[in-house]
Enzyme design. Structure first.
Site, mmCIF file in Angstrom:
data_model
loop_
_atom_site.group_PDB
_atom_site.id
_atom_site.type_symbol
_atom_site.label_atom_id
_atom_site.label_comp_id
_atom_site.label_asym_id
_atom_site.label_seq_id
_atom_site.Cartn_x
_atom_site.Cartn_y
_atom_site.Cartn_z
ATOM 1 N N LYS A 8 0.835 -1.213 0.000
ATOM 2 C CA LYS A 8 0.000 0.000 0.000
ATOM 3 C C LYS A 8 0.864 1.255 0.000
ATOM 4 C CE LYS A 8 -2.046 -1.148 3.927
ATOM 5 N NZ LYS A 8 -1.373 -2.446 4.226
ATOM 6 N N ARG A 68 -10.120 0.685 8.223
ATOM 7 C CA ARG A 68 -9.727 -0.670 8.617
ATOM 8 C C ARG A 68 -10.820 -1.403 9.367
ATOM 9 N NH1 ARG A 68 -3.819 0.394 8.687
ATOM 10 N NH2 ARG A 68 -2.788 -1.531 9.230
ATOM 11 N N ARG A 97 11.978 -4.785 5.340
ATOM 12 C CA ARG A 97 11.689 -3.399 4.942
ATOM 13 C C ARG A 97 12.515 -2.382 5.736
ATOM 14 N NH1 ARG A 97 5.582 -1.687 5.569
ATOM 15 N NH2 ARG A 97 5.949 -2.514 7.657
ATOM 16 N N ARG A 108 10.832 -0.136 11.335
ATOM 17 C CA ARG A 108 9.705 0.066 12.250
ATOM 18 C C ARG A 108 9.749 -0.926 13.405
ATOM 19 N NH1 ARG A 108 4.531 0.428 8.314
ATOM 20 N NH2 ARG A 108 3.690 -0.795 10.041
ATOM 21 N N ARG A 149 -0.906 -8.434 13.298
ATOM 22 C CA ARG A 149 -1.459 -7.465 12.338
ATOM 23 C C ARG A 149 -2.262 -8.187 11.256
ATOM 24 N NH1 ARG A 149 4.115 -4.709 11.186
ATOM 25 N NH2 ARG A 149 3.107 -3.890 9.325
HETATM 26 P P1 AP5 Z 1 4.808 -1.620 1.932
HETATM 27 O O1 AP5 Z 1 4.455 -0.832 0.725
HETATM 28 O O2 AP5 Z 1 5.556 -0.924 3.013
HETATM 29 O O3 AP5 Z 1 3.492 -2.364 2.481
HETATM 30 P P2 AP5 Z 1 2.222 -1.789 3.242
HETATM 31 O O4 AP5 Z 1 1.027 -2.430 2.597
HETATM 32 O O5 AP5 Z 1 2.256 -0.306 3.293
HETATM 33 O O6 AP5 Z 1 2.440 -2.475 4.645
HETATM 34 P P3 AP5 Z 1 2.386 -1.887 6.118
HETATM 35 O O7 AP5 Z 1 3.182 -2.827 6.968
HETATM 36 O O8 AP5 Z 1 2.741 -0.443 6.144
HETATM 37 O O9 AP5 Z 1 0.880 -2.059 6.398
HETATM 38 P P4 AP5 Z 1 0.183 -2.023 7.750
HETATM 39 O O10 AP5 Z 1 -1.213 -1.935 7.280
HETATM 40 O O11 AP5 Z 1 0.469 -3.177 8.629
HETATM 41 O O12 AP5 Z 1 0.841 -0.778 8.516
HETATM 42 P P5 AP5 Z 1 0.299 0.680 8.851
HETATM 43 O O13 AP5 Z 1 1.438 1.599 8.893
HETATM 44 O O14 AP5 Z 1 -0.850 1.018 7.986
HETATM 45 O O15 AP5 Z 1 5.644 -2.885 1.443
HETATM 46 C C1 AP5 Z 1 6.270 -3.753 2.378
HETATM 47 C C2 AP5 Z 1 7.686 -4.125 1.901
HETATM 48 O O16 AP5 Z 1 7.584 -4.947 0.754
HETATM 49 C C3 AP5 Z 1 8.532 -2.916 1.490
HETATM 50 O O17 AP5 Z 1 9.862 -3.137 1.891
HETATM 51 C C4 AP5 Z 1 8.456 -2.889 -0.038
HETATM 52 O O18 AP5 Z 1 9.651 -2.385 -0.613
HETATM 53 C C5 AP5 Z 1 8.247 -4.349 -0.376
HETATM 54 N N1 AP5 Z 1 7.345 -4.507 -1.510
HETATM 55 C C6 AP5 Z 1 6.201 -3.789 -1.774
HETATM 56 N N2 AP5 Z 1 5.611 -4.231 -2.914
HETATM 57 C C7 AP5 Z 1 6.395 -5.244 -3.371
HETATM 58 C C8 AP5 Z 1 6.311 -6.117 -4.503
HETATM 59 N N3 AP5 Z 1 5.313 -6.007 -5.406
HETATM 60 N N4 AP5 Z 1 7.268 -7.060 -4.650
HETATM 61 C C9 AP5 Z 1 8.293 -7.168 -3.757
HETATM 62 N N5 AP5 Z 1 8.423 -6.374 -2.671
HETATM 63 C C10 AP5 Z 1 7.489 -5.424 -2.476
HETATM 64 O O19 AP5 Z 1 -0.244 0.472 10.340
HETATM 65 C C11 AP5 Z 1 0.620 0.234 11.429
HETATM 66 C C12 AP5 Z 1 -0.159 0.188 12.726
HETATM 67 O O20 AP5 Z 1 -0.786 1.460 12.975
HETATM 68 C C13 AP5 Z 1 -1.321 -0.833 12.783
HETATM 69 O O21 AP5 Z 1 -0.878 -2.110 13.147
HETATM 70 C C14 AP5 Z 1 -2.235 -0.175 13.814
HETATM 71 O O22 AP5 Z 1 -1.778 -0.404 15.125
HETATM 72 C C15 AP5 Z 1 -2.092 1.303 13.527
HETATM 73 N N6 AP5 Z 1 -3.068 1.811 12.550
HETATM 74 C C16 AP5 Z 1 -2.790 2.369 11.332
HETATM 75 N N7 AP5 Z 1 -3.914 2.723 10.693
HETATM 76 C C17 AP5 Z 1 -4.947 2.375 11.504
HETATM 77 C C18 AP5 Z 1 -6.378 2.462 11.380
HETATM 78 N N8 AP5 Z 1 -6.960 2.967 10.280
HETATM 79 N N9 AP5 Z 1 -7.124 2.002 12.414
HETATM 80 C C19 AP5 Z 1 -6.565 1.498 13.535
HETATM 81 N N10 AP5 Z 1 -5.220 1.368 13.707
HETATM 82 C C20 AP5 Z 1 -4.419 1.804 12.704
HETATM 83 MG MG MG Z 2 2.413 1.093 4.874
#
Ligand code: AP5
Ligand code: MG
Ligand code: ZN
Length: 214
Positions: free
Chosen positions: A13, A88, A127, A161, A172
């Site tokens: 994402k 979410r 990552r 992170r 997660r």
């Molecule tokens: P990346 O693009 O970083 O993936 P992502 O989908 O953004 O994954 P996240 O870990 O950020 O998602 P998340 O939903 O768990 O975290 P968030 O910050 O939203 O890609 C991952 C890796 O793979 C990278 O190294 C990239 O280079 C590589 N990659 C990407 N695409 C690739 C491909 N096609 N092929 C190969 N490699 C690839 O949330 C974190 C925390 O915040 C949550 O756990 C929660 O506690 C809180 N939180 C955030 N939003 C909310 C909400 N709306 N409600 C409640 N709690 C929330």
């Molecule tokens: Mg992300």
């Protein structure tokens, strides 16, 4: 144009949202990034969110919906939004409808990044990001062109992170399956969901998303 990127942790994402910002002049609205900013700044929201995030659980619906509302107000109504990691839960999905209506906006597309969960742990634990500009990298899939130097800004400091360890990633994913995947039918009923194979190379995924937005 306003769109949601939906998919489990590590689906890509953030990677794709950053590219859409550059290609289409849209704005990435990542509640994860906003919460990490609040943790760094030591705000009351950040203090509350830190422990929850470290466990891999979801912070409260009210907190994240307020963050999104404030960002939309700040960025103005003429820039398209890419919602990354929000909504979410069903409660967040209805809060978003209400917030968008208040801003005179509406959703054009929900793009589901379809991925194989087994591959995600490797993606996430490998990552890292530029400590200066936030550009995303990966130990195996996307190293900077010049080792140790950010492609985007030339900085040499990188960070990882605290929630990117295997145990937290599993929680997660459980949260995603239990609370986030079930909101897809809300958008399917509206006919705005497109599925993109998130297991392809990063450029191919971007190409498929561009095709949806064209
Ligand atoms: P990346 O693009 O970083 O993936 P992502 O989908 O953004 O994954 P996240 O870990 O950020 O998602 P998340 O939903 O768990 O975290 P968030 O910050 O939203 O890609 C991952 C890796 O793979 C990278 O190294 C990239 O280079 C590589 N990659 C990407 N695409 C690739 C491909 N096609 N092929 C190969 N490699 C690839 O949330 C974190 C925390 O915040 C949550 O756990 C929660 O506690 C809180 N939180 C955030 N939003 C909310 C909400 N709306 N409600 C409640 N709690 C929330
Ligand atoms: Mg992300
Ligand atoms: Zn950088």
């Amino acid at each position: 144009m306003d769109i949601i990127l939906l998919g489990p942790p590590g689906a890509g994402k953030g990677t794709q949202a950053q590219r859409l910002e550059q290609r289409h002049g849209m704005r990435q609205l990542s509640t994860g990034d906003m919460l990490r900013g609040a943790v760094r700044a030591g705000t009351p929201v950040g203090i509350k969110a830190k422990a929850v995030m470290d466990r891999g659980e979801l912070v409260s619906d009210e907190i994240v919906s307020e963050l999104i509302d404030a960002e939309l107000t700040a960025m103005g109504d003429d820039v398209g939004a890419i919602f990354d990691g929000y909504p979410r839960t069903a409660a967040q999905a209805s809060a978003l409808d209400e917030i968008l209506a208040r801003h005179g906006r509406s959703l054009d597309h929900v793009i589901e990044l379809v991925v194989d969960e087994d591959a995600l742990v490797e993606r996430i634990t490998g990552r890292f990001t530029c400590a200066n500009c936030g550009a995303g990298y990966h130990d195996s899939f996307k190293q900077p062109a010049k080792p140790g130097v950010c492609d985007e800004c030339g900085a040499t400091e990188f960070k990882r992170r605290p929630d990117d360890n295997e145990e937290t990633v599993r929680t997660r994913m459980v949260e995603y399956r239990a609370k986030t995947a079930p909101i897809l039918p809300i958008y399917e009923e509206r006919g705005i969901v497109s599925r993109v194979d998130g297991m392809q190379a990063i450029d191919e995924v971007t190409g498929n998303i561009d095709a949806v937005l064209a």
